[in-house]
Motif scaffolding. Structure first.
Motif: not given
Length: 324
Positions: A169, A182, A200
C-alpha cells in the motif's frame, strides 16, 4: 452428479449469505444440473440460496462427517494445499479436485487431489513439472461486474485489496495521495490490534487517501470501480488480485499492475499497463492506462468471452467429469 464443495475457510454466516463472486456464480450454474452442497466449518447454519445448499458446522471434524454423510460422487475444494481438511479428502473414496488459490504448490496434501484447477497460466507449468493433472478454471460474476452509468470518477485510482503487507500500500499512497481510494478489509489480531496497520491503512490515511476499511458487498463493487478512472494493483506476485484485474476490466476500468508481479502479467496482458514498483512510475502508468483504454466496451466483452462465470462453470464441469 452429487458434488460436495468442502471449503475450509472461516466466514461469518452473513458473509456466506452475501457471497457472490465468480466461484459462487459458477457453482450456481453447476447446481442447475447437479446437486451441489457446500460444507463450511466455524459456524452453525443451513441455508439454500438459489441452486446451492450451504451447510455450516461449528468444527472442521463435524463438517467433514456431514460431507461424508452426503455421499457425493465427487469432492471439490478451494484454497491452499495446506488447509487441514485437505489432508482428509481421501476418506471420501471419490474423485477429488482443488481450486488452487495460492501458497506452496509442493505440499504433502498434493497427492490427495486427482485434479488441480489453476486460476492463471502462472501456476500451470509449476504443477505440470510436479506431474499433476492440472487445468485452468477461473472467472468473475459477469452478472454483477459490468459497466455502470450510475457512477462517475471522483478519484484518479482505486486499489481494492486487503490491507496486508504484501499488497504494498505505501506505493499506492505515495503515487496518488488524495486522488486515491483504498477499499479492503483491515486485518485485526485477537487482541483487537490492527495487523501491519502502519504499512497499510495508516500510510494511506497519512497520505490523505480515502479509505473504506471493510469488504464491500459484491453488488456495490461496480460502483466502487466507477468512482475511479483506473484500478491500480501494487501487490507482489503472491499477493492475489487475479480476480480484481478481471472485475475491473468487466466494469470497463483500465488496470495498472507492477512489472515484478509475474502472475498478474499472465492474466490480461493486452489490457493491463505495467509499472516499476515505484510511486512515480505507477502514477505515470495510470495516466497511460486511462489514455489508452479501448473505447466501446472492448474490455468487458473480452472478460465475458473468456472469464465469465458461465465459462468458469464450464471449465469446472469438464474437469470434474474428466476424473469421474
Amino acid at each position: 452428479m452429487r458434488l460436495a464443495f468442502l471449503w475450509h475457510a472461516e466466514f461469518r454466516t452473513q458473509e456466506l449469505l452475501n457471497w457472490a463472486d465468480g466461484l459462487y456464480a459458477a457453482l450456481q450454474e453447476l447446481g442447475k444440473d447437479w446437486e451441489v452442497r457446500i460444507f463450511v466449518p466455524y459456524g452453525d447454519a443451513q441455508v439454500t440460496i438459489g441452486n446451492l445448499s450451504i451447510e455450516q458446522y461449528p468444527r472442521p471434524a463435524e463438517t467433514l462427517e456431514e460431507a461424508l454423510a452426503f455421499e457425493p460422487d465427487a469432492v471439490l475444494c478451494w484454497g491452499g494445499l495446506d488447509r487441514p481438511l485437505h489432508a482428509l479428502v481421501r476418506r471420501f473414496g471419490k474423485p477429488t479436485a482443488l481450486c488452487f488459490a495460492g501458497g506452496p504448490p509442493n505440499h504433502a496434501n498434493l497427492g490427495n487431489f486427482d485434479l488441480v484447477f489453476c486460476e492463471t497460466d502462472y501456476h500451470l507449468p509449476v504443477f505440470q513439472e510436479l506431474g499433476v493433472n492440472v487445468r485452468k478454471a477461473f472467472g468473475v460474476n459477469t452478472d454483477i461486474f459490468r459497466p455502470t452509468p450510475w457512477q462517475k470518477p471522483h478519484f484518479k485510482a482505486i486499489m481494492p485489496a486487503a490491507f496486508a503487507l504484501y499488497k504494498r500500500y505505501p506505493l499506492f499512497a505515495d503515487a496518488f495521495g488524495a486522488e486515491g481510494l483504498a477499499v479492503g478489509q483491515v486485518q485485526t489480531q485477537p487482541d483487537g490490534k490492527v495487523w501491519e496497520g502502519e504499512f497499510c491503512h495508516e500510510v494511506c490515511l497519512d497520505k490523505n487517501v480515502a479509505v473504506i476499511p471493510r469488504i464491500m458487498p459484491y453488488y456495490m463493487m461496480p460502483y466502487m470501480y466507477g468512482l475511479a478512472e483506473c484500478t491500480v494493483l501494487t501487490s507482489t506476485t503472491y499477493g492475489g488480485c487475479d480476480r480484481t484485474v478481471l472485475e475491473s476490466l468487466a466494469c470497463d476500468r483500465p488496470v495498472v499492475i507492477c512489472d515484478d508481479n509475474e502472475k498478474l502479467k499472465t492474466l490480461a496482458p493486452n489490457f493491463t499497463v505495467r509499472a516499476a514498483p515505484e510511486p512515480q512510475a505507477i502514477r505515470m502508468a495510470a495516466e497511460t492506462a486511462i489514455q489508452r483504454h479501448p473505447m466501446g466496451g472492448v474490455a468487458p466483452k473480452w472478460v465475458v468471452e473468456h472469464f465469465s462465470h458461465l465459462k468458469y462453470a464450464e471449465q469446472l464441469r469438464d474437469g470434474i467429469l474428466s476424473i469421474t
